[in-house]
Design a protein around this motif. Sequence first.
Motif, mmCIF file in Angstrom:
data_model
loop_
_atom_site.group_PDB
_atom_site.id
_atom_site.type_symbol
_atom_site.label_atom_id
_atom_site.label_comp_id
_atom_site.label_asym_id
_atom_site.label_seq_id
_atom_site.Cartn_x
_atom_site.Cartn_y
_atom_site.Cartn_z
ATOM 1 N N THR A 1 0.741 -1.205 -0.026
ATOM 2 C CA THR A 1 0.053 0.214 0.031
ATOM 3 C C THR A 1 0.931 1.304 -0.046
ATOM 4 O OG1 THR A 1 -0.175 -0.214 2.399
ATOM 5 C CG2 THR A 1 -2.003 -0.892 1.071
ATOM 6 N N SER A 2 2.106 1.167 -0.489
ATOM 7 C CA SER A 2 3.086 2.300 -0.587
ATOM 8 C C SER A 2 3.723 2.345 -1.559
ATOM 9 C CB SER A 2 3.837 2.632 0.726
ATOM 10 O OG SER A 2 4.813 3.591 0.437
ATOM 11 N N ARG A 3 4.134 3.193 -2.587
ATOM 12 C CA ARG A 3 4.797 3.248 -3.640
ATOM 13 C C ARG A 3 6.375 3.219 -3.167
ATOM 14 N NH1 ARG A 3 2.423 8.457 -4.924
ATOM 15 N NH2 ARG A 3 3.869 10.122 -4.234
ATOM 16 N N ARG A 4 6.534 3.442 -1.998
ATOM 17 C CA ARG A 4 8.002 3.507 -1.712
ATOM 18 C C ARG A 4 8.522 2.174 -1.390
ATOM 19 N NH1 ARG A 4 5.476 7.810 0.480
ATOM 20 N NH2 ARG A 4 6.380 9.960 0.098
ATOM 21 N N THR A 5 7.447 1.093 -1.308
ATOM 22 C CA THR A 5 8.048 -0.284 -1.049
ATOM 23 C C THR A 5 8.904 -0.824 -2.282
ATOM 24 O OG1 THR A 5 6.170 -0.672 -0.031
ATOM 25 C CG2 THR A 5 7.124 -2.787 -0.741
ATOM 26 N N TYR A 6 10.041 -1.617 -1.848
ATOM 27 C CA TYR A 6 10.780 -1.965 -2.727
ATOM 28 C C TYR A 6 10.235 -3.103 -3.415
ATOM 29 C CZ TYR A 6 14.823 -4.641 -4.725
ATOM 30 O OH TYR A 6 15.646 -5.365 -5.702
ATOM 31 N N VAL A 7 10.397 -3.183 -4.743
ATOM 32 C CA VAL A 7 9.552 -4.138 -5.536
ATOM 33 C C VAL A 7 10.603 -4.814 -6.626
ATOM 34 C CG1 VAL A 7 7.995 -4.508 -7.642
ATOM 35 C CG2 VAL A 7 7.499 -2.977 -5.612
ATOM 36 N N ARG A 8 10.740 -6.324 -6.211
ATOM 37 C CA ARG A 8 11.752 -7.121 -6.948
ATOM 38 C C ARG A 8 10.929 -7.443 -8.009
ATOM 39 N NH1 ARG A 8 13.548 -12.190 -6.327
ATOM 40 N NH2 ARG A 8 12.132 -12.797 -4.819
ATOM 41 N N ILE A 9 11.417 -7.281 -9.189
ATOM 42 C CA ILE A 9 11.059 -8.188 -10.394
ATOM 43 C C ILE A 9 11.647 -9.438 -10.713
ATOM 44 C CG2 ILE A 9 10.510 -8.063 -12.797
ATOM 45 C CD1 ILE A 9 9.104 -5.904 -11.055
ATOM 46 N N ASN A 10 10.760 -10.391 -10.143
ATOM 47 C CA ASN A 10 11.427 -11.914 -10.422
ATOM 48 C C ASN A 10 10.792 -12.478 -11.576
ATOM 49 O OD1 ASN A 10 8.882 -12.473 -9.754
ATOM 50 N ND2 ASN A 10 9.253 -13.244 -7.717
ATOM 51 N N ARG A 11 11.153 -13.672 -11.915
ATOM 52 C CA ARG A 11 10.595 -14.462 -12.932
ATOM 53 C C ARG A 11 8.953 -14.354 -13.160
ATOM 54 N NH1 ARG A 11 9.402 -19.549 -14.443
ATOM 55 N NH2 ARG A 11 9.808 -20.313 -16.694
ATOM 56 N N THR A 12 8.309 -14.716 -12.085
ATOM 57 C CA THR A 12 6.737 -14.480 -12.093
ATOM 58 C C THR A 12 6.351 -13.245 -12.476
ATOM 59 O OG1 THR A 12 6.748 -16.331 -10.474
ATOM 60 C CG2 THR A 12 4.632 -15.041 -10.845
ATOM 61 N N SER A 13 7.046 -12.252 -11.853
ATOM 62 C CA SER A 13 6.698 -10.785 -12.185
ATOM 63 C C SER A 13 6.748 -10.512 -13.710
ATOM 64 C CB SER A 13 7.488 -9.796 -11.389
ATOM 65 O OG SER A 13 7.188 -10.092 -9.766
ATOM 66 N N ALA A 14 8.010 -10.844 -14.088
ATOM 67 C CA ALA A 14 8.288 -10.710 -15.482
ATOM 68 C C ALA A 14 7.312 -11.368 -16.380
ATOM 69 C CB ALA A 14 9.778 -11.081 -15.860
ATOM 70 N N ILE A 15 6.642 -12.567 -16.165
ATOM 71 C CA ILE A 15 5.822 -13.303 -16.873
ATOM 72 C C ILE A 15 4.482 -12.609 -16.790
ATOM 73 C CG2 ILE A 15 4.414 -15.346 -16.915
ATOM 74 C CD1 ILE A 15 6.871 -16.879 -15.903
#
Length: 222
Positions: A154-168
Amino acid sequence: MDYILFVVGSTFEYIGMFLFLFALFRFSLYTRLSMNVVIVSVLMSQVSYFTRLDPSVGDLSTYIQFVLFVIVMWVLFQVPIFHSIVMNFAGLAGGLAIQGILILLTNYVGGLSLDTIQGSRAILTSLQFVTFLVQIGIARMVYIMNWGFDFVPTSRRTYVRINRTSAILLAIIASCIVVAAALAFVFRNDYDDYVIYASIVFLCTLPVFLFFSLRKDVEDAA
């Protein structure tokens, strides 16, 4: 009168989409959030109306709004950009799938041709309101059955890790949007075929999208 009906129908439809998204991704509703939802829904109804007045962009209005909704969710609702894309795709795909099914049911059960539906603002507004009710019903069922996802912060400051599932997930969303936008351009003079093919694209994409969303939820929980 057409303008008023369009704005009222679109506003209800967008409110229904937001409520569905908040239930699906487990956002808590409070007064300020509810007010923002209503304000954004009214403003986006204006965008929808005026973009559809221009034939050169009218067929792509839905996809222009998708980009705007991603930005709004990111800026106003503090959702990281990746998760904003995922949330808004869920809302877009769900909304178009519901509308497509309703239009086809109206066509085959009610005997109304798609040209008749498209040519009557009263009928279109009624379909938008029914879409709103269906979205509310689905949102309520998701909430009661606890079927939502937990991976959206719920915060855009949260670190987002783009892993394989995210890329898919991003690849699925991008492919579906590109194909649907291409269909809107190709069938810009044939609304009947566009509704059928676009509905098929989103209906076929939804199960795959939900599968990888569930995998993303499990991975983040672990």
